[in-house]
Structure formats: structure tokens, C-alpha cells
Design an enzyme around this catalytic site. Structure first.
Site, PDB file in Angstrom:
ATOM      1  N   ASP A  80       1.763  -3.815  -9.483  1.00  0.00           N
ATOM      2  CA  ASP A  80       1.513  -5.134 -10.061  1.00  0.00           C
ATOM      3  C   ASP A  80       1.840  -5.175 -11.549  1.00  0.00           C
ATOM      4  O   ASP A  80       2.485  -6.103 -12.037  1.00  0.00           O
ATOM      5  CB  ASP A  80       0.048  -5.542  -9.853  1.00  0.00           C
ATOM      6  N   HIS A 129       0.834  -1.222   0.000  1.00  0.00           N
ATOM      7  CA  HIS A 129       0.000   0.000   0.000  1.00  0.00           C
ATOM      8  C   HIS A 129       0.861   1.261   0.000  1.00  0.00           C
ATOM      9  O   HIS A 129       0.443   2.302   0.491  1.00  0.00           O
ATOM     10  CB  HIS A 129      -0.992   0.001   1.177  1.00  0.00           C
ATOM     11  N   TYR A 173     -10.223  -1.057  -0.540  1.00  0.00           N
ATOM     12  CA  TYR A 173      -8.978  -0.579  -1.157  1.00  0.00           C
ATOM     13  C   TYR A 173      -9.136   0.891  -1.551  1.00  0.00           C
ATOM     14  O   TYR A 173      -8.304   1.738  -1.232  1.00  0.00           O
ATOM     15  CB  TYR A 173      -8.659  -1.435  -2.392  1.00  0.00           C
TER      16      TYR A 173
END
Ligand code: GLA
Length: 388
Positions: free
Chosen positions: A169, A33, A219
């Protein structure tokens, strides 16, 4: 991976020769995060991958079969914005981004499947986005620089899927190098490869096999909370534009102007950004105990301050705390389910696995899945990969 299986499935269905694209899942050693807070991350692609067999079909229709779920979706290239099937949205979303970049993409057929466990926090979604993007560029002869692919894939997820994910990612998926982790600075996208010399240790993932539905909505909430924190801190320090620019002392000064929750979120992120730097130093001198200690600290922060863990992940981490053979463990990825990543002494690997399995089964009535991963090369064709 058996690439010829996908080639044969494609040929059976369409009677033509496809190109084969492999697109890996990823792990992240530390730095969770932090990407959307302009901080550092330390990810790497792994040897679990999605394989896509693709060929043009001389039409304006895209036909995709997801072998693992036995589903097929078909849509016209000018109607990608109407695709609703959740997995197909990752594909349509990338096509929409390519169209925005004025890259001409016509009809094609695709058959895909693979070994990245879904919902395990290993980013099968980025693998699908980047894999399809890479394949489309190849099929239609577009020279696409890797960073453009990464950003198009991330935007597909932000704008069409609706998850405001950071860049980690997709970056890891495209830029990874076998045997290495990437230290990525998400502020300016400068990056450095570190050989992952774990010597005595190996990386083991324990998969809770749960995915709490809160995941993607929470999220986006976390992202907002961080932005709220930055807004308050910037009233005291006008040069601050992200949590990357903040120290704990600055937070302390501004804290009174924010809710306790927002202050906790900021505290976690600011600490985590500096933990990645400490972890890289530890990795460079092979101080694996120190690296492990930092991983436990990350988990505690994610669980107590950032509140993205869940009871299953906490139990998996807690089971390892008293084991000398585990240097460190923490939840990995967005949270609310998925895997823990564990730095395990190779010689005691089997004992650790069996103890964690039985401890977990005692609590939840089933064992976690176990994956031992090695660090792999980023997305590319199977052909290129074989030549490396
Ligand atoms: C998900 C997102 C990433 C990152 C991680 C948490 O995997 O896609 O961008 O924010 O969560 O570190």
C-alpha cells in the site's frame, strides 16, 4: 479535486498559507496477501485521495484536524508515543519513525480530508501515513528518498498501529505513475510499470460498505499461519525462507507436518504469486478474458483457502459470474469487507452496475456504493501535480 477548499479551511483556522499535499488511495489488480510473503503485487494509485494542508507553527506542538470526522488532535512532538485517537496514530506513528531516522521535525498545523472511502480496502491509512510523511519532510527541508518514506510509513503501521501489513500500500501510494500499474517484487523491491491498457474495459469497484471488526486481528493471524507453513516446509527444503521460494509440489511433500488450515493458506499464497506473473503476461497482450479468469481464481482462493472474504463480498462476486460483460471480479485488499474490483466491458457498464446494485440490495436491503476509478500519480504536492 478542489485543492483550494483545503487551503481556505486552513487559512480560516490559522491565518497562514499552507503547502498542499495530495496522497492517493490504491487498487490492486491481482496479488493479494502476497506482499508479506515476498511475492508479487500489481497495484496502482487511483484518483481518490486525501488532501493535507500543512504549515509550520514555530512550536513543538502538532495540531491536526480531520475535516471529514470533525475532530482535532493535538500533541507535543516528544509525546507522539502517547497518542491514542485511532486516526491520529497513523500520523504520530510516522513522526516516531522520522525521529528514529534522526529527522528533526518541529511543530506544525494540519487540516486534512478527502475522498478515499474509509474501510473500503483502498488503503486510506497508507495515504494518510505517506501524505503526512511527505508533508513533514517538505516543511522541515529533509531530502527524503521515496523508499525511505515508504518504509517509515509501513513501520508506523506495523509498530504503532499494530497491523503487520506488507509494503504494497505504501509503495503504491508513493511510486505510482498515472495510467500505469506497478508490478512490484516484494522480495527485492524491484519494480516495473505496465501501461494499464484495458481498451474495451474499465475498472469498477463495488463497495459492500461493511467492515467486519475481525479485519486487523485476522490479518496478523494469516501472517503467522504463513510463517508456520514456511517453518515446516523449510525442514524439508532448508533454502526456503518464504512462500515465494515454494512450489505446490514442495508444499505437497511437507503438508503432513502442518494443520489443514496452514496448508490451505500456503496453497493459496503459492498459487497467487504465480497468478500475478500470468496476469502480467495477459495484460501485456491485452488478453482481458484471461486476466479476468485469473481474478475469479484469486477470489475463490481468498474466500475458500485463505478465508478472508465475507458473505457480502462473495455475493458481489457471484452476481457477476454469469455476466458476459464482466471479464473478472474479486475482493480487493485485506478482506473482511470493503470492495470488489471488477473488469467490466465499457459498453455494458451501466447494465452491469444496475444489475449488481439490485441483486445486492435484494439480499442485504441496501445497494453497494460504486466507484469508477482511473489510475493516478503517487503522493506529491498539488503544485507539482499541476505541473505534470
Ligand atoms: C492490506 C495490507 C497490504 C496487503 C493487503 C493484502 O491492504 O496493508 O500490505 O497485505 O492487505 O494484499
Amino acid at each position: 479535486m478542489n485543492y483550494s477548499y483545503f487551503e481556505q479551511e486552513f487559512q480560516k483556522k490559522y491565518g497562514r498559507q499552507p503547502i498542499i499535499v495530495r496522497s492517493p488511495g490504491r487498487i490492486n489488480i491481482i496479488g493479494e496477501h502476497t506482499d508479506y510473503n515476498q511475492g508479487f503485487v500489481l497495484p496502482a494509485a487511483v484518483d481518490k485521495e486525501i488532501v493535507l494542508a500543512m504549515a509550520k507553527n514555530d512550536s513543538d506542538t502538532i495540531r491536526v484536524t480531520a475535516l471529514d470526522v470533525g475532530e482535532e488532535v493535538e500533541f507535543r512532538t516528544d509525546q507522539a508515543d502517547q497518542v491514542e485517537e485511532p486516526w491520529a496514530k497513523y500520523i504520530a506513528g510516522v513522526l516516531l519513525q522520522f525521529q528514529k531516522l534522526s529527522l528533526d521535525i518541529r511543530g506544525f498545523d494540519c487540516v486534512f480530508g478527502g475522498t478515499i472511502p474509509l474501510g473500503a480496502g483502498m488503503s486510506s491509512s497508507a495515504a494518510l501515513e505517506c501524505g503526512i510523511g511527505y508533508g513533514m519532510a517538505r516543511l522541515f527541508d529533509h531530502e527524503l528518498d521515496p523508499l525511505t518514506l515508504v518504509k517509515a510509513a509501513q513501520r508506523a503501521e506495523n509498530e504503532f498501529v499494530g497491523v503487520k501489513c506488507g509494503i504494497m500500500d505504501q509503495f503504491a501510494n508513493v511510486f505510482s505513475k498515472e495510467g500505469h500499474v506497478i508490478k512490484l517484487d516484494c522480495r527485492d523491491l524491484r519494480y516495473e510499470y505496465f501501461p494499464a491498457e484495458l481498451d474495451t474495459h474499465t475498472l469498477v469497484l463495488f463497495d459492500t460498505q461493511v467492515k467486519h471488526s475481525l479485519g486487523s486481528s485476522e490479518y496478523n493471524v494469516r501472517r503467522k499461519e504463513c510463517e508456520e507453513g514456511v517453518e515446516v516446509i523449510s525442514k524439508h527444503y532448508p533454502n526456503v525462507t518464504s512462500l515465494r521460494d515454494c512450489t505446490l509440489e514442495m508444499l505437497e511433500k511437507a503438508k503432513a507436518g502442518m494443520t489443514g488450515k496452514v496448508a490451505d493458506r500456503c496453497e493459496y499464497v503459492i498459487s497467487e504469486i504465480s497468478r500475478v506473473e500470468q496476469a502480467c503476461e495477459a495484460l501485456q497482450v491485452k488478453a482481458l478474458d484471461e486476466l479476468g479468469r485469473l481474478m475469479y481464481e484469486t477470489h475463490d482462493g481468498l474466500s475458500q483457502k485463505y478465508e478472508v472474504s465475507c458473505v457480502e463480498l462473495d455475493v458481489l462476486v457471484d452476481l457477476t459470474r454469469s455476466m458476459n460483460a464482466v471479464a473478472g471480479a474479486r475482493m480487493m485488499g485485506g478482506g473482511f469487507g470493503g470492495c470488489t474490483i471488477n473488469l467490466v466491458d465499457k459498453t455494458h457498464r451501466d447494465t452491469v452496475i444496475s444489475q449488481v446494485k439490485s441483486g445486492y440490495a435484494e439480499k442485504f436491503g441496501h445497494e453497494p456504493k460504486v466507484y469508477e476509478v482511473s489510475l493516478a500519480e503517487g503522493t506529491g504536492t498539488a503544485e507539482e501535480y499541476a505541473l505534470k
